[in-house]
Structure formats: C-alpha cells, structure tokens
Design a protein around this motif. Sequence first.
Motif, mmCIF file in Angstrom:
data_model
loop_
_atom_site.group_PDB
_atom_site.id
_atom_site.type_symbol
_atom_site.label_atom_id
_atom_site.label_comp_id
_atom_site.label_asym_id
_atom_site.label_seq_id
_atom_site.Cartn_x
_atom_site.Cartn_y
_atom_site.Cartn_z
ATOM 1 N N VAL A 63 0.633 -0.989 0.033
ATOM 2 C CA VAL A 63 0.151 0.089 0.051
ATOM 3 C C VAL A 63 0.901 1.252 -0.059
ATOM 4 O O VAL A 63 0.897 2.024 -0.879
ATOM 5 C CB VAL A 63 -1.075 0.045 1.238
ATOM 6 C CG1 VAL A 63 -1.597 1.326 1.225
ATOM 7 C CG2 VAL A 63 -2.033 -1.209 1.342
ATOM 8 N N GLN A 64 1.506 1.297 0.893
ATOM 9 C CA GLN A 64 2.478 2.630 1.159
ATOM 10 C C GLN A 64 3.670 2.630 -0.219
ATOM 11 O O GLN A 64 3.659 3.740 -0.591
ATOM 12 C CB GLN A 64 3.029 2.814 2.531
ATOM 13 C CG GLN A 64 2.388 2.809 3.561
ATOM 14 C CD GLN A 64 2.808 2.827 4.960
ATOM 15 O OE1 GLN A 64 4.083 2.272 5.280
ATOM 16 N NE2 GLN A 64 2.429 3.737 5.750
ATOM 17 N N GLY A 65 4.265 1.519 -0.221
ATOM 18 C CA GLY A 65 5.499 1.443 -1.111
ATOM 19 C C GLY A 65 5.020 0.952 -2.480
ATOM 20 O O GLY A 65 5.583 1.508 -3.541
ATOM 21 N N PHE A 77 8.017 6.349 -3.071
ATOM 22 C CA PHE A 77 8.147 6.230 -1.598
ATOM 23 C C PHE A 77 7.957 4.548 -1.130
ATOM 24 O O PHE A 77 7.245 3.928 -1.551
ATOM 25 C CB PHE A 77 6.872 6.905 -1.040
ATOM 26 C CG PHE A 77 6.754 6.910 0.586
ATOM 27 C CD1 PHE A 77 7.485 8.021 1.064
ATOM 28 C CD2 PHE A 77 5.897 6.258 1.243
ATOM 29 C CE1 PHE A 77 7.521 8.188 2.420
ATOM 30 C CE2 PHE A 77 5.700 6.591 2.579
ATOM 31 C CZ PHE A 77 6.642 7.262 3.281
ATOM 32 N N HIS A 78 8.999 4.463 -0.225
ATOM 33 C CA HIS A 78 8.998 2.869 0.295
ATOM 34 C C HIS A 78 9.730 2.801 1.514
ATOM 35 O O HIS A 78 10.393 3.727 1.884
ATOM 36 C CB HIS A 78 9.800 2.162 -0.862
ATOM 37 C CG HIS A 78 11.190 2.362 -1.101
ATOM 38 N ND1 HIS A 78 11.674 3.471 -1.793
ATOM 39 C CD2 HIS A 78 12.130 1.784 -0.422
ATOM 40 C CE1 HIS A 78 12.961 3.441 -1.599
ATOM 41 N NE2 HIS A 78 13.531 2.506 -0.851
ATOM 42 N N ALA A 79 9.646 1.801 2.248
ATOM 43 C CA ALA A 79 10.014 1.611 3.536
ATOM 44 C C ALA A 79 10.784 0.345 3.574
ATOM 45 O O ALA A 79 10.642 -0.534 2.751
ATOM 46 C CB ALA A 79 8.809 1.546 4.648
ATOM 47 N N VAL A 80 11.944 0.415 4.432
ATOM 48 C CA VAL A 80 12.749 -0.644 4.911
ATOM 49 C C VAL A 80 12.436 -0.890 6.216
ATOM 50 O O VAL A 80 12.467 -0.098 7.197
ATOM 51 C CB VAL A 80 14.389 -0.563 4.671
ATOM 52 C CG1 VAL A 80 14.988 -1.618 5.292
ATOM 53 C CG2 VAL A 80 14.709 -0.100 3.304
ATOM 54 N N TYR A 124 11.546 5.265 6.210
ATOM 55 C CA TYR A 124 11.164 5.491 4.547
ATOM 56 C C TYR A 124 11.908 6.351 3.796
ATOM 57 O O TYR A 124 13.075 6.855 4.329
ATOM 58 C CB TYR A 124 9.839 6.362 5.002
ATOM 59 C CG TYR A 124 8.598 5.964 5.517
ATOM 60 C CD1 TYR A 124 8.059 4.863 4.833
ATOM 61 C CD2 TYR A 124 8.130 6.188 6.713
ATOM 62 C CE1 TYR A 124 6.957 4.259 5.141
ATOM 63 C CE2 TYR A 124 7.128 5.606 7.272
ATOM 64 C CZ TYR A 124 6.312 4.622 6.374
ATOM 65 O OH TYR A 124 5.167 3.923 6.972
ATOM 66 N N HIS A 125 11.978 5.966 2.375
ATOM 67 C CA HIS A 125 12.781 6.534 1.441
ATOM 68 C C HIS A 125 12.144 6.852 0.260
ATOM 69 O O HIS A 125 11.007 6.564 -0.020
ATOM 70 C CB HIS A 125 13.854 5.563 0.629
ATOM 71 C CG HIS A 125 14.795 4.949 1.847
ATOM 72 N ND1 HIS A 125 15.990 5.283 2.416
ATOM 73 C CD2 HIS A 125 14.297 3.775 2.564
ATOM 74 C CE1 HIS A 125 16.385 4.462 3.241
ATOM 75 N NE2 HIS A 125 15.702 3.737 3.499
ATOM 76 N N GLY A 126 12.507 8.137 -0.297
ATOM 77 C CA GLY A 126 11.799 8.569 -1.592
ATOM 78 C C GLY A 126 12.451 9.664 -2.224
ATOM 79 O O GLY A 126 13.509 10.414 -1.795
#
Length: 147
Positions: free
Chosen positions: A21-23, A68-71, A88-90
């Motif tokens: 969803v977020q990524g 946008f994505h997360a580790v 989060y990264h983007g």
Amino acid sequence: MSSNSAGEAAKAVIRRNTEEVQGGGDWTLYDELFSDDFVDHTPQPGRTADKAGALELYQTLRAAFPDFHAVIHWQAAQDDLVTTYKTYHGTHRGEFFGIAPTGRKIQFETVDAMRVVDGRITEHWGVANLFSLMEQLGARLVAAPAE
C-alpha cells in the motif's frame, strides 16, 4: 490460533500495508486491510483520525515521493498489536507541506504500533521523524522562543 501465530499473522498484514500500500500505491488493498472504523490516535497535521484521513496521508506521500518505500528494520507483536521500526525513502517530486519539488532523496525513521483484528488494521499510534524530513527538503524550521 496460538498467540505466536496470531502475532505472525498480524505482522504479515502490517508488512503488506507497508510494502504494497505505502510502497506500491495499492489503494484497493488499502481498503481491504483497513477496518471501516479505523482510528489513528496520532494523525498527522491536517489529517482526520479515521480511515479516510490515513488514506489521504498515504496518497499525499506517494504524490510527493512517487518512489516512496520503507525498509522494515524490525517488528514485534504482542497478541494483535504490532510495533514496527522502519526507515522511509523517496525522491521529492511533488509538493509536500507547501514545499515545491526539490528532486532531493529523503529518508526518515518511524516507529508505529498498529492493532490488527480479524486481518484488518483497526488502530494506529506512531512517531515519525518529520523534523528530519522537513530539514532534508530545505524547510527553514524556527524554534519557538524560550519563555
């Protein structure tokens, strides 16, 4: 289902939310994963504390940071409550909190807790390092004068 199995199932729901969803921007999955009576106990500025407010935040983040994505660094579950620490990264490609796109790569840490009941997210509490994010975007943050 054992407590450990329930915790693992809840963690899987939260991972799907974070990754897909977020990524990935899968808004259909968002609707499946979030309960209609979802409550965000720590909504972000300008957002309502319900399912619609959380979706608006997710869509705003993806519009501002299309990659946008997360580790996920770790998750812990206690029964139906999952705590996740992630970064989060983007890349800033759209307006965010009034800041025009800068093209800068960003990252910021978040710790959140989400309750999962019957496979759906029902509650959220979280702390995100938004100060770091705004600083990376070049926002001029002024401390309030000491009293």
